[in-house]
Design a protein around this motif. Sequence first.
Motif, PDB file in Angstrom:
ATOM      1  N   PRO A 189      -6.423   1.028   1.835  1.00 27.92           N
ATOM      2  CA  PRO A 189      -6.008   1.928   0.747  1.00 27.92           C
ATOM      3  C   PRO A 189      -6.940   1.934  -0.460  1.00 27.92           C
ATOM      4  N   MET A 190      -8.173   1.423  -0.322  1.00 22.30           N
ATOM      5  CA  MET A 190      -9.084   1.443  -1.462  1.00 22.30           C
ATOM      6  C   MET A 190      -9.509   2.876  -1.801  1.00 22.30           C
ATOM      7  N   ILE A 191      -9.414   3.209  -3.082  1.00 21.97           N
ATOM      8  CA  ILE A 191      -9.848   4.513  -3.570  1.00 21.97           C
ATOM      9  C   ILE A 191     -11.294   4.441  -4.052  1.00 21.97           C
ATOM     10  N   PRO A 205       0.833  -1.208   0.000  1.00 20.83           N
ATOM     11  CA  PRO A 205       0.000   0.000   0.000  1.00 20.83           C
ATOM     12  C   PRO A 205       0.863   1.251   0.000  1.00 20.83           C
ATOM     13  N   VAL A 206       0.330   2.321  -0.568  1.00 22.74           N
ATOM     14  CA  VAL A 206       1.030   3.601  -0.592  1.00 22.74           C
ATOM     15  C   VAL A 206       0.110   4.677  -0.034  1.00 22.74           C
ATOM     16  N   THR A 207       0.702   5.774   0.363  1.00 18.43           N
ATOM     17  CA  THR A 207      -0.059   6.908   0.888  1.00 18.43           C
ATOM     18  C   THR A 207       0.217   8.129   0.028  1.00 18.43           C
ATOM     19  N   GLY A 208      -0.585   9.149   0.209  1.00 24.72           N
ATOM     20  CA  GLY A 208      -0.379  10.375  -0.540  1.00 24.72           C
ATOM     21  C   GLY A 208      -1.670  11.140  -0.702  1.00 24.72           C
ATOM     22  N   THR A 209      -1.591  12.210  -1.486  1.00 29.31           N
ATOM     23  CA  THR A 209      -2.748  13.063  -1.755  1.00 29.31           C
ATOM     24  C   THR A 209      -3.228  12.842  -3.181  1.00 29.31           C
ATOM     25  N   LEU A 210      -4.531  12.711  -3.333  1.00 27.43           N
ATOM     26  CA  LEU A 210      -5.132  12.529  -4.658  1.00 27.43           C
ATOM     27  C   LEU A 210      -5.156  13.882  -5.362  1.00 27.43           C
TER      28      LEU A 210
END
Length: 674
Positions: free
Chosen positions: A389-391, A354-359
């Motif tokens: 982490p599901m978008i 999984p990754v993190t960040g801003t959409l």
Amino acid sequence: MSVQHFDKILIANRGEIACRVIRTARALGIRTVAVYSDADKNALHVSMADEAVNIGAAPSRESYLVYERVIAAAVKTGAQAIHPGYGFLSENADFCKACKENEIVFIGPPVGAIESMGSKSAAKQIMGAAGVPLVPGYHGDDQGRDVLKSASDDMGYPVLLKAVAGGGGKGMRQVWSPEEFDEALAAARREAMNGFGNDDMLVEKYLTQPRHVEVQVFCDSHGNAVYLFERDCSVQRRHQKVIEEAPAPGMTAELRATMGHAAIRAAQAIDYEGAGTVEFLLDSDGSFYFMEMNTRLQVEHPVTEMITGQDLVEWQLRVAAGEVLPATQKELKLNGHAFEARIYAEDPDNDFLPVTGTLSFLQPPETSANVRVDTGVLQGDEVSVYYDPMIAKLIVWDENRDKALQRLTRALRDYRISGMTTNVDFLYNLANSEPFRNADLDTGFIEKHHSDIFHVSEAELEQELPLAALYLLLEQERNAQLARDSSGDVTSPWSEPSAWRLNEPYLHKFELCVHEQVYEVSAEQLGKRGDTRYRIHCKGKTIQAQGSLAGSELSANLDGYLLRASVAEHNGSFSLYTADSAISFRLVKPDLGDLDDAAGQGGLTAPMNGTMVTLMVEPGADVKADEPLLVMEAMKMEHTIRAPQDGRVRGFYYQPGDLVDGGAELLDFEVSES
């Protein structure tokens, strides 16, 4: 009581499922209450609800999993019922009891049904007594290591270790040999305790090529029960589903009825009410075995809605209000075919971490009667370390499997996300792969067809690399033209993109990185400014290329082969979609040297933002290559850091429970001189 007697309900969840429940409640005229953590104060489900209550800090164990705070929020707002969604408290018997004690309707099954299915070992015994076929395995109360190991040895490897209170792939490990058993058992127990507060295990014979087929059941309080056909959820990674479809390919009417009636027997054996899913392993010979029953709505429920025309959340609300089921078995009709693809913030090239960040940019495909997007995020939202982490879930429908699959690939091609790595390209290639098109499905699909899905073959790269290079060249020409137009000086040499050299060919040189491999590419422009003809050299071959750009659409001629592609740019990387495949590539920046390059030597870094779970060795220990050193957890998934070589662990920089930033040094590791 009719469903209209629910004036207000509370949704004890977040993200896309909370938004999904709110939409149906709103359509029925029911007001909604959202609950949220500190991290979710600006979340979509909060803004969609009529009211919202903060229930604690960002970690779910301090907010969404604290059912006393959820109950207090319902009492405070006057909510008459609570919808638990899935995950979190949806299968928590104590939460169900607390709802009843506070005279709040739990929109789900009775507490006895949750308790019966909450233990996988107890569930097996109940299902066996009800005549539901079972996979061979050990489901006993003796949890000693030697007992579990002996049962595994007797069954023969591979076996599957499963947390009795688990779900969603947590607390589960495949064990392929006796030598792997102890490490797998320790990891499964640790993950189960962290996720469910119970590290009891069951052991099952692991079928090597089964399909994962599940049946949607619904029961009411008046003794009625139906099955709403089946879903095939065989395509999985980390024991979690990736693409689901309904109905299951190749399913005969006879087998569908047999599995459907077995699922109803399973539900009736525990006096079930509401929505439930009975999961089976379907072998190639048509035999099937009970795996587990999920006493809640499933993530993949939209594909069932698409092929039946029923709103399953509305069914849940009506059954919880004491109504009879909205349809009988004879009235339920199967229509067409549907797929659901789960859009995740994760890196398929790095073991799906999984990754993190801003959409920073989010543009889903256009929705219609054939295309549906269920999501809980908006452009500008953050995908944090605290939750799944599901978008989004992308759901498509058409009159048959082939047409539905065409819609799926087109919709994936149109999905645009920037700000972080996602699995969209992976899903596009998976859906386009020949084995998937042929419905050659089993739970080992991704591993078996890895090269087809990840497109790493030399033949494919020979076409995709020149296509990627041509796009970059045309985009460079387009940007130069815009610069000339804006400057008013069409003769300016500073906006000249042709790689001009005195008495030399117009030669562009750059490096492209695909699947973490770097390829040198050079392109010779065959004319002057504005000419889109190139001679491209890569991988020892030369290709004559010409093309044009219209927005993000590329029209190309590669040695007389005409094709079209679309390209999406995100954070300096590019995704290129052809009719058959997708690749991600990026330009490698020139190496200008790094004065701090030596700073990271002797250390191992965190592959993601997360929490330190456990340290596997003591400081000062000598270790062998691939020996586990520590375990991190992020977004409900564990990741084990292993020794890259023989060496010594000189010390750890973090302790269990510490939050760790992605890329941070985790430990001081000294490589063995030998």
